[in-house]
Write an enzyme that holds these catalytic residues in place. Sequence first.
Site, PDB file in Angstrom:
ATOM      1  N   ASN A 108       0.857  -1.187   0.000  1.00 12.37           N
ATOM      2  CA  ASN A 108       0.000   0.000   0.000  1.00 12.37           C
ATOM      3  C   ASN A 108       0.890   1.233   0.000  1.00 12.37           C
ATOM      4  O   ASN A 108       2.047   1.159   0.413  1.00 12.37           O
ATOM      5  CB  ASN A 108      -0.892   0.005   1.248  1.00 12.37           C
ATOM      6  CG  ASN A 108      -1.865   1.172   1.252  1.00 12.37           C
ATOM      7  OD1 ASN A 108      -2.433   1.517   0.211  1.00 12.37           O
ATOM      8  ND2 ASN A 108      -2.047   1.804   2.402  1.00 12.37           N
ATOM      9  N   HIS A 110       0.852   5.182   1.438  1.00 12.74           N
ATOM     10  CA  HIS A 110       0.108   6.048   2.352  1.00 12.74           C
ATOM     11  C   HIS A 110       0.793   7.417   2.410  1.00 12.74           C
ATOM     12  O   HIS A 110       2.003   7.492   2.626  1.00 12.74           O
ATOM     13  CB  HIS A 110       0.063   5.412   3.751  1.00 12.74           C
ATOM     14  CG  HIS A 110      -0.695   6.256   4.711  1.00 12.74           C
ATOM     15  ND1 HIS A 110      -2.069   6.345   4.689  1.00 12.74           N
ATOM     16  CD2 HIS A 110      -0.282   7.101   5.687  1.00 12.74           C
ATOM     17  CE1 HIS A 110      -2.467   7.203   5.618  1.00 12.74           C
ATOM     18  NE2 HIS A 110      -1.397   7.669   6.237  1.00 12.74           N
ATOM     19  N   SER A 137       4.825   6.947   2.432  1.00 14.56           N
ATOM     20  CA  SER A 137       5.407   5.651   2.789  1.00 14.56           C
ATOM     21  C   SER A 137       4.788   4.550   1.940  1.00 14.56           C
ATOM     22  O   SER A 137       3.574   4.525   1.733  1.00 14.56           O
ATOM     23  CB  SER A 137       5.093   5.302   4.253  1.00 14.56           C
ATOM     24  OG  SER A 137       5.437   6.346   5.131  1.00 14.56           O
ATOM     25  N   ASP A 146      -2.840   0.879   7.978  1.00 13.14           N
ATOM     26  CA  ASP A 146      -1.595   1.657   7.789  1.00 13.14           C
ATOM     27  C   ASP A 146      -0.499   1.270   8.785  1.00 13.14           C
ATOM     28  O   ASP A 146       0.289   2.129   9.221  1.00 13.14           O
ATOM     29  CB  ASP A 146      -1.875   3.179   7.892  1.00 13.14           C
ATOM     30  CG  ASP A 146      -2.883   3.652   6.861  1.00 13.14           C
ATOM     31  OD1 ASP A 146      -2.953   3.044   5.771  1.00 13.14           O
ATOM     32  OD2 ASP A 146      -3.619   4.617   7.155  1.00 13.14           O
TER      33      ASP A 146
HETATM   34  C1  GRF Z   1      -2.486   8.777  -2.930  1.00 10.34           C
HETATM   35  O1  GRF Z   1      -2.308   9.989  -2.273  1.00 10.34           O
HETATM   36  C2  GRF Z   1      -2.072   7.629  -2.062  1.00 10.34           C
HETATM   37  O2  GRF Z   1      -1.021   7.939  -1.205  1.00 10.34           O
HETATM   38  C3  GRF Z   1      -3.323   7.354  -1.271  1.00 10.34           C
HETATM   39  O3  GRF Z   1      -4.370   7.577  -2.180  1.00 10.34           O
HETATM   40  C4  GRF Z   1      -3.947   8.494  -3.186  1.00 10.34           C
HETATM   41  C5  GRF Z   1      -4.177   7.839  -4.513  1.00 10.34           C
HETATM   42  O4  GRF Z   1      -3.944   8.700  -5.596  1.00 10.34           O
HETATM   43  N1  GRF Z   1      -3.292   6.015  -0.731  1.00 10.34           N
HETATM   44  P1  GRF Z   1      -4.102   8.168  -7.076  1.00 10.34           P
HETATM   45  O5  GRF Z   1      -5.495   7.590  -7.225  1.00 10.34           O
HETATM   46  O6  GRF Z   1      -3.037   7.148  -7.315  1.00 10.34           O
HETATM   47  O7  GRF Z   1      -3.909   9.386  -7.933  1.00 10.34           O
END
Ligand code: GRF
Length: 217
Positions: A108, A110, A137, A146
């Site tokens: 994932n 985050h 991260s 998370d």
């Molecule tokens: C990103 O900010 C990621 O860190 C979070 O969700 C957002 C996804 O953005 N988990 P995208 O859909 O890849 O543009």
Amino acid sequence: MSFPIVVLISGSGSNLQALIDQSLQGQLNVRICAVISNKADAYGLERAKLADIPTHTVDHKLFSSREEFDAELQTIIDQYEPKLVVLAGFMRILTETFAKHYEGRMLNIHPSLLPKYKGLNTHQRAIGAGEKEHGVSVHFVSPELDAGSVILQASTEIAPDDTAESLAKKVHSLEHIIYPLAVKWFSEERLTFQKGIALFDEKALPENGILYNQALL
Ligand code: GRF
């Protein structure tokens, strides 16, 4: 032989796009077998279609429990036999059963320097707390939100005039560098997960993972 992965999204899919671009450019030797969204209008589904990647929508609102939703998701994912599942802005809390099924083979991203600012609105919370730096991260997914082992982090300064929006932009551009890099490491078996421990080049990763710098590319 390229490395099969499945990507889960809920929204714009800019991280998915970074993975698509790097695999098309040959920097990343993975094959995105499918993109799955819990929202039918996620723009990331268009990005996948443009790249000729099969897509699925599994609308969580049509299921009466998280367990049933996750079971359907798992059935679809597993039919592609991916070696890695990549959560790229997938905005659902996962059941323990689902997280355990993909333990050590699901990542994932985050938008915070974990363990700080788990959950939502991370950019605003970091500004509100007077932080001087913020970041992103990549981590293995564990049942707790998370909280899985951190693999890679990238940080950026918070300028006095930064807003949640400007900071989100800075963080997003770092995401598009470090997520493909972590996926690459996993596909090359430099990044592994053994007996509950995340390893890089066979050494246990430190608590905050590796801090990104350009020399890692
Ligand atoms: C990103 O900010 C990621 O860190 C979070 O969700 C957002 C996804 O953005 N988990 P995208 O859909 O890849 O543009």
